[in-house]
Design a protein around this motif. Structure first.
Motif, PDB file in Angstrom:
ATOM      1  N   ALA A   1      68.474   5.438 -45.177  1.00 37.50           N
ATOM      2  CA  ALA A   1      69.154   6.319 -46.129  1.00 37.50           C
ATOM      3  C   ALA A   1      68.176   7.326 -46.725  1.00 37.50           C
ATOM      4  O   ALA A   1      68.514   8.488 -46.925  1.00 37.50           O
ATOM      5  CB  ALA A   1      69.805   5.501 -47.235  1.00 37.50           C
TER       6      ALA A   1
ATOM      7  N   TRP B   1      82.872   2.735 -46.690  1.00 40.05           N
ATOM      8  CA  TRP B   1      82.017   3.497 -45.784  1.00 40.05           C
ATOM      9  C   TRP B   1      80.571   3.432 -46.255  1.00 40.05           C
ATOM     10  O   TRP B   1      80.316   3.260 -47.443  1.00 40.05           O
ATOM     11  CB  TRP B   1      82.471   4.955 -45.682  1.00 40.05           C
ATOM     12  CG  TRP B   1      82.611   5.667 -47.003  1.00 40.05           C
ATOM     13  CD1 TRP B   1      83.749   5.850 -47.722  1.00 40.05           C
ATOM     14  CD2 TRP B   1      81.558   6.294 -47.776  1.00 40.05           C
ATOM     15  NE1 TRP B   1      83.474   6.543 -48.884  1.00 40.05           N
ATOM     16  CE2 TRP B   1      82.154   6.832 -48.948  1.00 40.05           C
ATOM     17  CE3 TRP B   1      80.171   6.458 -47.592  1.00 40.05           C
ATOM     18  CZ2 TRP B   1      81.420   7.505 -49.927  1.00 40.05           C
ATOM     19  CZ3 TRP B   1      79.442   7.136 -48.572  1.00 40.05           C
ATOM     20  CH2 TRP B   1      80.083   7.644 -49.718  1.00 40.05           C
TER      21      TRP B   1
ATOM     22  N   SER C   1      78.517   8.845 -45.072  1.00 37.67           N
ATOM     23  CA  SER C   1      79.367   9.715 -45.882  1.00 37.67           C
ATOM     24  C   SER C   1      80.407  10.436 -45.034  1.00 37.67           C
ATOM     25  O   SER C   1      80.090  10.997 -43.989  1.00 37.67           O
ATOM     26  CB  SER C   1      78.513  10.744 -46.608  1.00 37.67           C
ATOM     27  OG  SER C   1      79.352  11.739 -47.151  1.00 37.67           O
TER      28      SER C   1
ATOM     29  N   ARG D   1      73.654   8.762 -44.495  1.00 34.12           N
ATOM     30  CA  ARG D   1      73.814   7.343 -44.799  1.00 34.12           C
ATOM     31  C   ARG D   1      73.581   7.113 -46.296  1.00 34.12           C
ATOM     32  O   ARG D   1      72.676   7.683 -46.891  1.00 34.12           O
ATOM     33  CB  ARG D   1      72.814   6.510 -43.989  1.00 34.12           C
ATOM     34  CG  ARG D   1      72.976   5.008 -44.182  1.00 34.12           C
ATOM     35  CD  ARG D   1      72.025   4.238 -43.296  1.00 34.12           C
ATOM     36  NE  ARG D   1      72.323   4.387 -41.887  1.00 34.12           N
ATOM     37  CZ  ARG D   1      73.344   3.770 -41.267  1.00 34.12           C
ATOM     38  NH1 ARG D   1      74.138   2.956 -41.927  1.00 34.12           N
ATOM     39  NH2 ARG D   1      73.550   3.981 -39.989  1.00 34.12           N
ATOM     40  N   VAL D   2      74.437   6.293 -46.882  1.00 37.49           N
ATOM     41  CA  VAL D   2      74.334   5.992 -48.314  1.00 37.49           C
ATOM     42  C   VAL D   2      74.271   4.477 -48.452  1.00 37.49           C
ATOM     43  O   VAL D   2      75.037   3.767 -47.796  1.00 37.49           O
ATOM     44  CB  VAL D   2      75.561   6.543 -49.070  1.00 37.49           C
ATOM     45  CG1 VAL D   2      75.469   6.225 -50.556  1.00 37.49           C
ATOM     46  CG2 VAL D   2      75.688   8.052 -48.870  1.00 37.49           C
ATOM     47  N   ILE D   3      73.364   3.982 -49.282  1.00 36.30           N
ATOM     48  CA  ILE D   3      73.260   2.535 -49.468  1.00 36.30           C
ATOM     49  C   ILE D   3      74.335   2.081 -50.448  1.00 36.30           C
ATOM     50  O   ILE D   3      74.355   2.507 -51.603  1.00 36.30           O
ATOM     51  CB  ILE D   3      71.855   2.149 -49.980  1.00 36.30           C
ATOM     52  CG1 ILE D   3      70.797   2.557 -48.958  1.00 36.30           C
ATOM     53  CG2 ILE D   3      71.772   0.650 -50.267  1.00 36.30           C
ATOM     54  CD1 ILE D   3      70.976   1.987 -47.566  1.00 36.30           C
ATOM     55  N   ARG D   4      75.248   1.252 -49.934  1.00 36.13           N
ATOM     56  CA  ARG D   4      76.357   0.777 -50.753  1.00 36.13           C
ATOM     57  C   ARG D   4      76.487  -0.740 -50.615  1.00 36.13           C
ATOM     58  O   ARG D   4      75.853  -1.358 -49.780  1.00 36.13           O
ATOM     59  CB  ARG D   4      77.648   1.476 -50.316  1.00 36.13           C
ATOM     60  CG  ARG D   4      77.529   3.003 -50.413  1.00 36.13           C
ATOM     61  CD  ARG D   4      78.833   3.674 -50.169  1.00 36.13           C
ATOM     62  NE  ARG D   4      79.761   3.380 -51.248  1.00 36.13           N
ATOM     63  CZ  ARG D   4      81.081   3.614 -51.159  1.00 36.13           C
ATOM     64  NH1 ARG D   4      81.593   4.114 -50.065  1.00 36.13           N
ATOM     65  NH2 ARG D   4      81.859   3.334 -52.173  1.00 36.13           N
ATOM     66  N   GLU D   5      77.344  -1.320 -51.444  1.00 38.22           N
ATOM     67  CA  GLU D   5      77.557  -2.770 -51.385  1.00 38.22           C
ATOM     68  C   GLU D   5      78.148  -3.146 -50.026  1.00 38.22           C
ATOM     69  O   GLU D   5      78.791  -2.326 -49.372  1.00 38.22           O
ATOM     70  CB  GLU D   5      78.551  -3.207 -52.471  1.00 38.22           C
ATOM     71  CG  GLU D   5      78.291  -2.643 -53.850  1.00 38.22           C
ATOM     72  CD  GLU D   5      77.224  -3.399 -54.618  1.00 38.22           C
ATOM     73  OE1 GLU D   5      76.738  -4.420 -54.104  1.00 38.22           O
ATOM     74  OE2 GLU D   5      76.887  -2.958 -55.728  1.00 38.22           O
TER      75      GLU D   5
END
Ligand code: FES
Ligand SMILES: [Fe+2]
Lengths: 438, 171
Positions: free
Chosen positions: B160, B57, B60, B48-52
């Motif tokens: 994450a 996605w 990943s 899991r990646v912290i994104r806007e």
């Protein structure tokens, strides 16, 4: 002098530590102590070149990742012209965080507090009520994001908080020769396989840096399961073979473990070996063709490991490369970033195999990684005990070992691979910084 | 999904299978656990990646915490059976809480897609602070002549930055 007694004693401790390293002693206290941690923030991470990102993590204009140097959170972004910039992740108006995600893509960063807007390179371009509010007194060019110096080597982007520090090239000081093994094992260079594994551990960053600066000594015990079941192509009795190479005065070090019956470039696909013979110099080929395990640290907190891992007991297996960054977040506590690097032009098949080997061995659920962290958290715990404050550890392996005159690479190369020479070099560099003399 | 709801008996069999599978892990009966997997098991946990908010996605597409098949899971279990799996000596105490089990028809006649929540409590040694993991699982289970088997485990951590020095347990 109006120095506080505590800082006086810390300075004395640093001096004592420096002398100790020369005679092969290093204090346990260094691995878990608030004052030492604070001094590192102030004197080490504010002066060294620190790894930020691999270029392939931000391949397109507008791509960014947020990373750290010491306790400073930075935005590392590729601007619309392809240039890479690092800026403090803080709005110049009242200090709000600009990018709250770990990665993303944006042409501009707009602050969610009062709406100041910056280009992804950091220049301030938009200020709400500019005319009415500031009446011409605010010059946009004076209030861009706080910029950090960046420089790169073969795709590795480093940042440095000190404008006076020597350039990256000089800082690496010849260690590039060894980095090439990880970064040029293919004509197209390498790329990250994906975002890094990321976890937090009660471990001091230095233990990891040290381990990866060539601690071949721990492998047959800490990772004995791999030897025992035949998944690792080496044996306890021959494991000490190979070189330990350090760059004197720079702190970087690498362990190059050999295997007596290990074929040249074993574990790489043939086409990649052919490419390496072109991408690497003859001296590099001579050194690396014999290398089974290459485990190295760039001072202060970036490491690499290349080794084969086999799913068939007794076979050589597949080579993978991991790159890792140990971000200190407190005394005895760190955030770990771990990437798998794959040759850009390699076949999908090899990339996938290498990534699977990495995940099984060195991802956060990796079977080698697991045991390392078990040991490292315990060392850190022990180092925090009051009684341990005055306890030193022996760093006396290879104390009198002379450099190998036949060795074709730069730096100080000694045999065997199991050796403390790299660590003495690492800690004396660290102590120079803490003493304010680097 | 949607067409034919899975009948209640099947759902409850699947539930029981999921609970027994979790029990085998918590009781460290790893060989029993392996026997509950199909030979073509895929066992993965994306990163899991912290994104806007609007990012395409946040799990990943390429990075995995676990990326296993039958062979590599066997390696993990064999390792735990040696005297040198230091990360699990002494062993973690784990408790898998499996809830919200929903079953839908799978892509093959004998297969079902199973969604579940999994909460793992893990304590180590004498430490008073446990590691807690919350996961969303989308598994595939298969009805075979020998009973139910797990054909796919897909589990995404809800965090994450994982707050544990290692992941020497199974999910
Ligand atoms: S804090 Fe960013 S605009 Fe005010
Ligand atoms: Fe290790």
């Amino acid at each position: 002098m109006n120095t506080k007694p505590e800082s006086q004693s810390l300075a004395a401790w640093v001096e004592e530590t420096r002398e100790g390293i020369d005679s092969g002693r290093f204090p346990a206290r260094a691995f878990n102590d608030q004052a030492v941690y604070d001094l590192e923030q102030e004197r080490l991470f504010s002066k060294t070149w620190c790894f930020l990102a691999h270029e392939s993590e931000i391949p397109h204009p507008g791509d960014y990742v947020t990373r750290y140097i010491g306790n400073n959170n930075l935005i590392v972004a590729r601007d619309e012209h392809g240039e890479i910039y690092a800026n403090l992740n803080m709005c110049r108006h009242r200090g709000n965080v600009m990018c709250k995600a770990e990665m993303g893509n944006a042409s501009h960063f707009r602050c969610s507090y009062h709406g100041w807007t910056y280009k992804n390179s950091g220049e301030l371009v938009g200020v709400p009520y500019m005319k009415e509010g500031y009446e011409g007194r605010l010059k946009r060019k004076d209030w861009g994001l706080v910029r950090v110096r960046v420089d790169s080597y073969e795709g590795l982007v480093f940042g440095c908080l000190d404008p006076e520090a020597p350039p990256l090239d000089e800082y690496l000081g010849g260690f590039q020769f060894y980095l090439d093994l990880y970064l040029k094992h293919g004509l197209g260079g390498v790329e990250v396989h994906g975002p890094p594994d990321h976890w937090i551990a009660d471990t001091d960053w230095k233990i990891c840096t040290e381990n990866f600066a060539g601690d071949g000594y721990h492998t047959p015990v800490a990772h004995q399961w791999g030897f025992h079941l035949g998944y690792f192509p080496s044996s306890g009795s021959t494991h000490s073979q190979g070189w330990a190479v350090s760059i004197p005065g720079k702190g970087h070090g690498i362990g190059l473990g050999h295997g007596p019956n290990f074929p040249p470039f074993g574990g790489f696909p043939d086409d990649l070996v052919a490419e390496m013979k072109q991408s690497l110099s003859p001296e590099q080929v001579e050194v690396f063709s014999r290398t089974r395990t290459a485990v190295g640290s760039v001072f202060p907190n970036l490491s690499f490991l290349m080794q084969p891992f086999s799913l068939e007991p007794g076979e050589i297996g597949v080579r993978f490369v991991t790159m890792r960054l140990y971000h200190p977040v407190g005394p005895g506590r760190m955030e770990m970033y771990s990437w798998c690097l794959v040759p850009k032009n390699a076949s999908q098949e090899y990339k996938k195999e290498a990534y699977r080997a990495y995940t099984l061995a060195f991802g956060q659920a990796g079977t080698f990684e697991q045991d390392d962290f078990e040991n490292w958290t315990k060392v850190t715990q022990a180092a925090g005990m009051t009684m341990v404050r005055d306890v030193d550890f022996p760093y006396i392996m290879g104390m009198d070992s002379a450099p190998d005159p036949e060795f074709p690479g730069p730096g100080h190369a000694v045999v065997p691979y199991v050796n403390d020479t790299n660590f003495r070099n690492l800690w004396s560099r660290w102590a120079d910084y803490l003493a304010g003399e680097a | 999904m949607g067409e034919q709801p899975v009948d209640r008996d099947t759902v409850s069999e699947i539930q029981e299978f999921m609970f027994r599978e979790a029990l085998a892990l918590d009781e460290r009966r790893f060989r029993d656990w392996l026997a509950m997997l199909t030979d073509d098991i895929r066992y993965e946990a994306p990163l899991r990646v912290i994104r806007e908010g609007l990012a395409v996605w946040d799990l990943s597409p390429t990075s995995r915490i676990f990326d296993d098949d039958r062979q590599t899971l066997e390696v993990r279990i064999q390792r735990l059976e040696t005297d040198f799996a230091w990360a699990e000596q002494p062993p973690s105490q784990t408790r898998h809480f499996v809830t919200n089990v929903l079953a839908d028809p799978g892509d093959n006649p004998d297969e079902y897609k199973v969604h579940s929540n999994c909460f793992i409590y893990r304590s180590r040694g004498t430490s008073p602070t446990p590691s807690l993991y919350s996961l969303s699982r989308k598994d595939v289970v298969r009805r075979t002549e020998d009973g139910w088997r797990l054909a796919r485990r897909w589990a995404a951590f809800d965090q994450a930055l994982i707050n544990a020095h290692n992941l020497s347990i199974l999910i």
